[in-house]
Design a protein around this motif. Structure first.
Motif, PDB file in Angstrom:
ATOM      1  N   ASP A 105       0.914  -1.359  -0.062  1.00 21.11           N
ATOM      2  CA  ASP A 105      -0.150  -0.257  -0.104  1.00 21.11           C
ATOM      3  C   ASP A 105       0.897   1.082  -0.042  1.00 21.11           C
ATOM      4  O   ASP A 105       0.611   2.141  -0.787  1.00 21.11           O
ATOM      5  CB  ASP A 105      -0.923   0.074   1.351  1.00 21.11           C
ATOM      6  N   SER A 106       1.744   1.204   0.790  1.00 18.49           N
ATOM      7  CA  SER A 106       2.788   2.226   0.923  1.00 18.49           C
ATOM      8  C   SER A 106       3.686   2.489  -0.452  1.00 18.49           C
ATOM      9  O   SER A 106       3.845   3.806  -0.949  1.00 18.49           O
ATOM     10  CB  SER A 106       3.696   2.067   2.143  1.00 18.49           C
ATOM     11  N   TRP A 108       2.316   1.757  -3.239  1.00 20.18           N
ATOM     12  CA  TRP A 108       1.451   2.570  -4.196  1.00 20.18           C
ATOM     13  C   TRP A 108       1.311   4.036  -3.967  1.00 20.18           C
ATOM     14  O   TRP A 108       1.220   4.625  -5.030  1.00 20.18           O
ATOM     15  CB  TRP A 108       0.034   1.706  -4.067  1.00 20.18           C
ATOM     16  N   ASN A 109       1.183   4.428  -2.616  1.00 21.14           N
ATOM     17  CA  ASN A 109       0.968   5.764  -2.244  1.00 21.14           C
ATOM     18  C   ASN A 109       2.438   6.473  -2.869  1.00 21.14           C
ATOM     19  O   ASN A 109       2.252   7.786  -3.224  1.00 21.14           O
ATOM     20  CB  ASN A 109       0.919   6.070  -0.706  1.00 21.14           C
ATOM     21  N   ARG A 110       3.448   6.006  -2.614  1.00 22.57           N
ATOM     22  CA  ARG A 110       4.579   6.597  -3.295  1.00 22.57           C
ATOM     23  C   ARG A 110       4.614   6.773  -4.589  1.00 22.57           C
ATOM     24  O   ARG A 110       4.829   7.702  -5.189  1.00 22.57           O
ATOM     25  CB  ARG A 110       5.887   5.732  -2.838  1.00 22.57           C
ATOM     26  N   VAL A 112       1.958   7.160  -6.194  1.00 18.71           N
ATOM     27  CA  VAL A 112       0.845   8.312  -6.853  1.00 18.71           C
ATOM     28  C   VAL A 112       1.798   9.497  -6.844  1.00 18.71           C
ATOM     29  O   VAL A 112       1.431  10.516  -7.374  1.00 18.71           O
ATOM     30  CB  VAL A 112      -0.430   8.097  -5.931  1.00 18.71           C
ATOM     31  N   GLU A 113       2.560   9.461  -5.359  1.00 19.45           N
ATOM     32  CA  GLU A 113       3.207  10.987  -5.297  1.00 19.45           C
ATOM     33  C   GLU A 113       4.062  11.398  -6.253  1.00 19.45           C
ATOM     34  O   GLU A 113       4.118  12.359  -6.850  1.00 19.45           O
ATOM     35  CB  GLU A 113       3.961  10.770  -4.036  1.00 19.45           C
ATOM     36  N   LYS A 140      -5.003  -0.673  -8.743  1.00 20.03           N
ATOM     37  CA  LYS A 140      -4.367  -0.738  -7.265  1.00 20.03           C
ATOM     38  C   LYS A 140      -4.563  -2.203  -6.899  1.00 20.03           C
ATOM     39  O   LYS A 140      -3.957  -2.929  -6.177  1.00 20.03           O
ATOM     40  CB  LYS A 140      -4.990   0.071  -6.439  1.00 20.03           C
TER      41      LYS A 140
END
Ligand code: HEM
Length: 147
Positions: A105-106, A108-110, A112-113, A140
């Protein structure tokens, strides 16, 4: 003959065929992003961020330059096709390409950033940024394997 033309005009008029709305269909996201060359430049910029990122770089560590170039070419065609462009994506499906990498998950967030950083660099307007991220979001569930 004149009668037929007149009836056709009447029917089109009544049903709004050829109305301003239909004549000015909104451009595809692909077109609004600036077409293939613009998408290619965006993907290349994102690829450099991904490969050199402290968190995500590890996933690309063992890839040769040739494998990286193939990945960039596939990602460009994937994005082109997913945004309504004329390209045909011939790479693997997203599950096959990412299964076993253990993307979290983390991560994936990176991702997106980093994508936002690239889109901002290329001055992609907020509406198109949102549409782009919305197009990617359903992946995702297929790409992320752990919390
Ligand atoms: C945290 C997020 C992601 C990571 C860490 C990641 C990582 C990777 C890696 C390491 C590969 C190469 C796999 C291999 O050669 O065996 C790959 C392939 C690929 N990825 Fe991702 N990926 C991510 C997200 C995405 C997203 C969101 C998309 C689509 C927009 C995408 C599209 C692709 C494509 C098209 C390929 C090439 C498949 C092929 O060559 O057949 N990836 N990814």
């Amino acid at each position: 003959m004149r009668k037929t033309a007149l009836s056709l005009m009447l029917v089109f008029g009544l049903f709004g065929v050829g109305s301003a709305e239909m004549m000015h269909k909104e451009k595809t996201l692909y077109q609004r992003l600036g077409g293939y060359d613009a998408i290619s430049a965006v993907v290349k910029d994102l690829a450099v961020r991904l490969v050199t990122d402290r968190q995500l770089g590890v996933y690309f560590k063992g890839l040769s330059n040739d494998s990286k170039n193939k990945l960039i070419a596939h990602l460009t065609n994937f994005v082109c096709s997913a945004t309504g462009g004329p390209c045909i994506y011939t790479g693997r499906d997203m599950k096959t390409a990412h299964e076993g990498l253990g993307i979290s998950d983390s991560d994936w967030n990176r991702f997106v950033e980093l994508t936002k950083e690239t889109l901002n660099k290329f001055k992609v307007p907020p509406k198109e940024q949102q549409e782009f991220l919305q197009a990617v979001a359903p992946l995702k569930g297929v790409i992320v394997e752990k919390k």
